[in-house]
Scaffold this motif. Structure first.
Motif, PDB file in Angstrom:
ATOM      1  N   ASP A 142      -8.023   0.834  -7.779  1.00 20.36           N
ATOM      2  CA  ASP A 142      -6.856   1.295  -7.031  1.00 20.36           C
ATOM      3  C   ASP A 142      -5.795   0.215  -6.872  1.00 20.36           C
ATOM      4  OD1 ASP A 142      -7.925   3.784  -6.763  1.00 20.36           O
ATOM      5  OD2 ASP A 142      -8.360   3.643  -4.620  1.00 20.36           O
ATOM      6  N   VAL A 143      -6.032  -0.949  -7.461  1.00 22.83           N
ATOM      7  CA  VAL A 143      -5.100  -2.063  -7.325  1.00 22.83           C
ATOM      8  C   VAL A 143      -4.426  -2.320  -8.672  1.00 22.83           C
ATOM      9  CG1 VAL A 143      -4.803  -4.485  -6.705  1.00 22.83           C
ATOM     10  CG2 VAL A 143      -6.546  -3.100  -5.549  1.00 22.83           C
ATOM     11  N   ALA A 203      -2.409 -10.113   1.171  1.00 24.00           N
ATOM     12  CA  ALA A 203      -3.295  -8.984   1.470  1.00 24.00           C
ATOM     13  C   ALA A 203      -3.837  -9.072   2.888  1.00 24.00           C
ATOM     14  CB  ALA A 203      -4.441  -8.942   0.467  1.00 24.00           C
ATOM     15  N   GLN A 204      -4.116 -10.271   3.368  1.00 27.89           N
ATOM     16  CA  GLN A 204      -4.568 -10.424   4.743  1.00 27.89           C
ATOM     17  C   GLN A 204      -3.473 -10.018   5.733  1.00 27.89           C
ATOM     18  OE1 GLN A 204      -7.813 -12.092   6.199  1.00 27.89           O
ATOM     19  NE2 GLN A 204      -8.129 -10.698   4.478  1.00 27.89           N
ATOM     20  N   VAL A 250       0.862  -1.184   0.000  1.00 27.14           N
ATOM     21  CA  VAL A 250       0.000   0.000   0.000  1.00 27.14           C
ATOM     22  C   VAL A 250       0.890   1.223   0.000  1.00 27.14           C
ATOM     23  CG1 VAL A 250      -1.801   1.285   1.200  1.00 27.14           C
ATOM     24  CG2 VAL A 250      -1.820  -1.222   1.234  1.00 27.14           C
ATOM     25  N   GLU A 251       0.740   2.066  -1.022  1.00 26.37           N
ATOM     26  CA  GLU A 251       1.530   3.291  -1.101  1.00 26.37           C
ATOM     27  C   GLU A 251       0.886   4.383  -0.257  1.00 26.37           C
ATOM     28  OE1 GLU A 251       1.743   3.896  -5.394  1.00 26.37           O
ATOM     29  OE2 GLU A 251       3.772   3.044  -5.334  1.00 26.37           O
ATOM     30  N   LYS A 271      -0.049  -1.607  -4.930  1.00 29.47           N
ATOM     31  CA  LYS A 271       0.782  -2.251  -5.939  1.00 29.47           C
ATOM     32  C   LYS A 271       0.982  -3.700  -5.512  1.00 29.47           C
ATOM     33  CE  LYS A 271       1.616   1.707  -8.052  1.00 29.47           C
ATOM     34  NZ  LYS A 271       1.037   2.011  -9.383  1.00 29.47           N
ATOM     35  N   ALA A 272       0.629  -4.626  -6.401  1.00 26.16           N
ATOM     36  CA  ALA A 272       0.717  -6.045  -6.056  1.00 26.16           C
ATOM     37  C   ALA A 272       1.365  -6.807  -7.201  1.00 26.16           C
ATOM     38  CB  ALA A 272      -0.678  -6.601  -5.767  1.00 26.16           C
ATOM     39  N   ALA A 273       2.130  -7.817  -6.868  1.00 24.77           N
ATOM     40  CA  ALA A 273       2.873  -8.544  -7.891  1.00 24.77           C
ATOM     41  C   ALA A 273       2.940 -10.020  -7.546  1.00 24.77           C
ATOM     42  CB  ALA A 273       4.284  -7.977  -8.031  1.00 24.77           C
TER      43      ALA A 273
END
Length: 833
Positions: A542-543, A576-577, A505-506, A512-514
């Protein structure tokens, strides 16, 4: 073609994080794919969109299926202006001995008795038309191709081995040290097949065949490599399904440190299995050449893009098998014994092991529970292109064997084909069902969940099974021949060993997820974003999801075997959790609230039951990201001001860093399943055959599909539709044809027939059953291959019903059906005499 959307929306899954109102969950919603606008507007970046200043490579490829190389003369080619380098096997051996080693066997297995693989460039023998012998690097593809034409290769011809029958005869050998041409021999089973067959009231034997085919994505393979002399580092882009594995393979081959090599999969124009293999000879050669030429100061960039004929003659094929099935059964159709022998054509080499053969030998069981079962399978070398998984990966062959047997049993007993299947189904109360066999992932073959009876009940309504007899009667009165066919399958999906994901989370609140998993059109950017957005309580827009870039995520397995949603989807949920838990702790400190009282919703961390943004009970996720970096929060006035809790000149306490917790609102999570999860389905088709031309038209096609909880029904529908299209191609059109010399006779889109939309079923209808898996946190199963697996069996059964002629080989063309009609009429005439 008309399409009916699922009549029952697949069940969503409740999980913590995000909006507490179930109606606002993104998981299970058919939202539009976020990546489509970019791709459809021409803003995709595929391999050939890159490296415009690179030198271009081209390959000299063998025109012969089997020959010994006696000489290579490159002098004339070297004199051509614009040619910078020409490499042969001897250059590799002289300069870099590690480069001259065989390409690796990627997936070993005890059943592999004679593993043989080629080299980046042919050493002293070629074993199929299209095998790479030399590589030219020049200013342009035109010059490189001209130079290839000037290279004189001399050969001593060797007898080619083409086709399964010739390989079985073993009059000649593909590899001199494998005289029987057997690469692998697999045997497994359960129960006493011989005793059950001896005591069975009825026995039947079927001889079946599935022809060789290929996946043929619109974009072929391609590699672009860039060497950084200052950093002594290599970055390469490749059209691949396994970027992290390709990186590891190239790093090992070039004897480079792992952190000095990066692999990026750009937009990939289709994969379907052909882009799994790593490394391809071309990936090895292009990356090595970039280092060689960069170090020499000639050019640090080299690129190669496959042309269409190259793809036909040097990439991977699949499917080709000859099968013998013997079944023993009682008066009710109960399957007492299933004895299955098959011979699989694996081409000239065995880079990917025997995954296709393993899938056939285990997935042949489908939704049924025979009392005894035996497989005796042989994987054979031939002087043809290698065979690796193609969408379905051995399962279409397996389903063809079992479903044709089920139809034969029903016909023999005079029973309805559905009744026989229902009599042999594994029941929901028997789940999990353990066959006491080993699946292709090396773990036990245990079906986790499934309700096959519910699927067939829905299918009967969807296709109007009970009303078909009257429809057929009316069609016959009109001079038309129609038939109906059915096929059921169970597919192992989501195999391990693992996948991982990183979620950040910025300070803007954006996410931003990869993941290391790659993407070839599956809708990952949308589906994975739905999971992350739910867990973090942010809008899906937003993802940002990044896949297949080792700079962003370095460890992964890859995209194949219907594993993307199960594996990386679960990993994103885990990561994410972890982020959500951290956000609640940080926000709890800032708000002086117990983290258990907080939830993530509307882009905020807020007290349960209050509105996002409410003063004193809520804090934005972006601010939590600021607070997650204590040093920045303490000394950056702008960051302190942004919190809204204090002015810049107010003393504030630096939030504590808990033991074992790192700064930053981010986390990396991994998911590793105990076993594969088993999706399932049942298809039906109504076909019409022309009485004069023998043309075959698929009038209706119905799919009932169970992939557990569905992230995005729209994406699943698209996946199934695409797979059905490939299934229709495999049933009626797509066949790789070799002559006895090993020359491919249809190596072009003009001659290799693929279905257009005009060849798709007039009506394609879908519905779902949902039996969630308990093996992953979101209850998902794979969906990517579902549409293609039973299609050949279904269409074969429908044609047989329309014509009254046994259909034992697929694909089938109008000319082949016409010949079958003549042979059947001749046979009937002799019987009447």
């Amino acid at each position: 073609m008309s399409v009916t959307k699922p009549r029952t929306a697949p069940a969503g899954t409740k999980h913590t994080g995000g909006d507490t109102a179930e109606s606002e969950k993104l998981f299970g919603k058919p939202i539009p794919r976020t990546e489509d606008a970019r791709l459809l507007s021409g803003n995709g970046r595929y391999l050939d969109d890159l490296g415009h200043n690179a030198l271009i490579a081209a390959f000299v490829r063998s025109p012969h299926a089997h020959a010994r190389i006696t000489g290579i003369d490159i002098d004339a080619a070297l004199d051509l202006p614009g040619v910078h380098a020409i490499y042969t096997y001897d250059d590799l051996a002289d300069d870099s001995p590690e480069m001259a080693e065989n390409l690796p066997l990627l997936i070993p297995h005890p059943a592999i008795t004679a593993p043989r693989n080629g080299y980046p460039l042919a050493k002293d023998e070629v074993n199929h038309v299209g095998e790479a012998i030399a590589m030219v690097v020049a200013d342009s593809r035109y010059i490189a191709e001209d130079a290839c034409a000037k290279i004189d290769v001399t050969y001593e011809m060797l007898p080619p081995v083409v086709g399964i029958d010739v390989a079985r005869q073993a009059d000649n050998a593909v590899h001199a040290d494998v005289p029987d041409n057997v690469a692998a021999h697999l045997q497994h089973g359960f129960g006493d097949v011989d005793a059950e067959l001896a005591n069975a009231p009825h026995r039947l034997t079927l001889n079946l065949e599935i022809e060789r085919s290929a996946s043929m994505p619109m974009e072929g393979k391609g590699v672009y490599a860039r060497w950084d002399t200052d950093e002594q580092a290599l970055t390469f882009w490749t059209s691949t399904q396994t970027s992290t594995s390709a990186r590891a393979a190239i790093a090992a081959r070039l004897k480079m440190a792992h952190n000095k090599v990066h692999c990026i999969a750009p937009d990939v124009g289709g994969g379907f299995g052909v882009k799994i293999v790593h490394p391809w000879p071309e990936e090895v050669m292009v990356t090595w050449a970039a280092r060689q030429l960069g170090t020499a100061g000639i050019s640090s960039e080299v690129k190669w893009v496959e042309d269409r004929r190259e793809h036909f003659v040097s990439s991977a094929h699949e499917r080709g098998q000859i099968q013998e099935v013997t079944v023993g059964f009682d008066d009710d159709g109960t399957l007492l014994a299933f004895d299955f022998t098959f011979w699989h054509d694996n081409g000239a080499y065995l880079p990917y092991g025997i995954i296709v053969m393993l899938n056939t030998s285990t997935q042949v069981l489908g939704p049924y529970k025979p009392k005894s079962f035996r497989v005796d399978a042989y994987s054979l070398y031939t002087n043809t292109v290698i065979v690796t998984p193609y969408r379905g990966a051995g399962r279409p062959q397996a389903v063809f064997a079992m479903e044709r047997a089920m139809d034969a049993i029903a016909k023999y007993l005079g029973k309805d084909v559905i009744e026989v299947r229902e009599h042999n189904f594994i029941r929901p109360e028997e789940m999990p069902y353990d066959f006491h066999l080993t699946f292709q992932d090396g773990r036990p073959l245990i079906y986790d969940t499934g309700n096959y009876q519910a699927g067939i009940d829905k299918l009967k309504k969807l296709i109007d099974w009970d009303g078909f007899a009257e429809y057929k009667k009316q069609a016959k009165a009109e001079g038309r021949a129609v038939g109906i066919g059915i096929g059921a399958y169970v597919e192992g999906t989501g195999p391990g060993p693992y996948e991982g994901a990183h979620v950040l989370v910025e300070t803007s609140g954006k996410v931003k997820a990869a993941t290391g998993l790659t993407t070839q059109g599956q809708g990952h950017q949308t589906a994975f974003a739905q999971i992350v957005a739910d867990d973090l309580g942010v809008p899906v827009t937003d993802v940002e999801i990044v896949t297949g870039d080792t700079r962003r995520f370095g460890y992964a397995v890859g995209t194949f075997a219907s594993r993307g949603a199960v594996m990386s989807g679960s990993a994103f949920h885990v990561a994410a959790q972890m982020v959500a838990e951290k956000a609640r702790k940080i926000a709890g400190d800032a708000l002086n609230l117990d983290p258990a009282e907080l939830e993530l919703r509307g882009g905020h961390v807020c007290k349960i039951g209050t509105l996002p943004g409410a003063e004193g009970t809520s804090i934005s996720l972006g601010v939590v990201a600021v607070l997650s970096n204590p040093l920045r929060y303490a000394f950056d006035d702008a960051s302190r001001q942004a919190t809204g809790f204090a002015k810049a000149d107010t003393d504030m306490t630096i939030p504590p860093v808990r033991e074992g917790e790192q700064p930053g609102l981010e986390a990396t999570g991994y998911y590793s399943p105990p076993t594969s999860t088993f999706a399932s389905g049942v298809h039906a088709a109504i076909v019409e055959t022309d009485p004069v031309t023998a043309e075959i038209h698929v009038r209706r096609y119905a799919v009932i599909h169970d992939c557990g909880n569905v992230i995005n029904p729209r994406i699943v529908e698209g996946q199934v539709m695409g797979a059905v299209a490939q299934g229709v191609g495999g049933a009626l059109y797509e066949k790789i044809v070799y002559d006895e010399h090993g020359q491919m006779l249809n190596a072009s889109y003009m001659d290799f027939l693929m279905p257009f939309v005009t060849e798709m079923p007039d009506s394609l209808e879908m519905d779902h059953t949902v039996t969630p898996s308990g093996l992953n946190p979101l209850g998902m199963k794979g969906a990517g291959e579902a549409g293609v697996i039973p299609t050949s069996a279904v269409i074969a059964a429908a044609i047989e019903d329309a014509e009254g002629i046994p259909i034992t080989s697929m694909p089938i063309s109008p000319s082949e059906l016409f010949e079958l009609r003549l042979a059947h009429a001749s046979s009937q005439s002799k019987e009447n005499e």
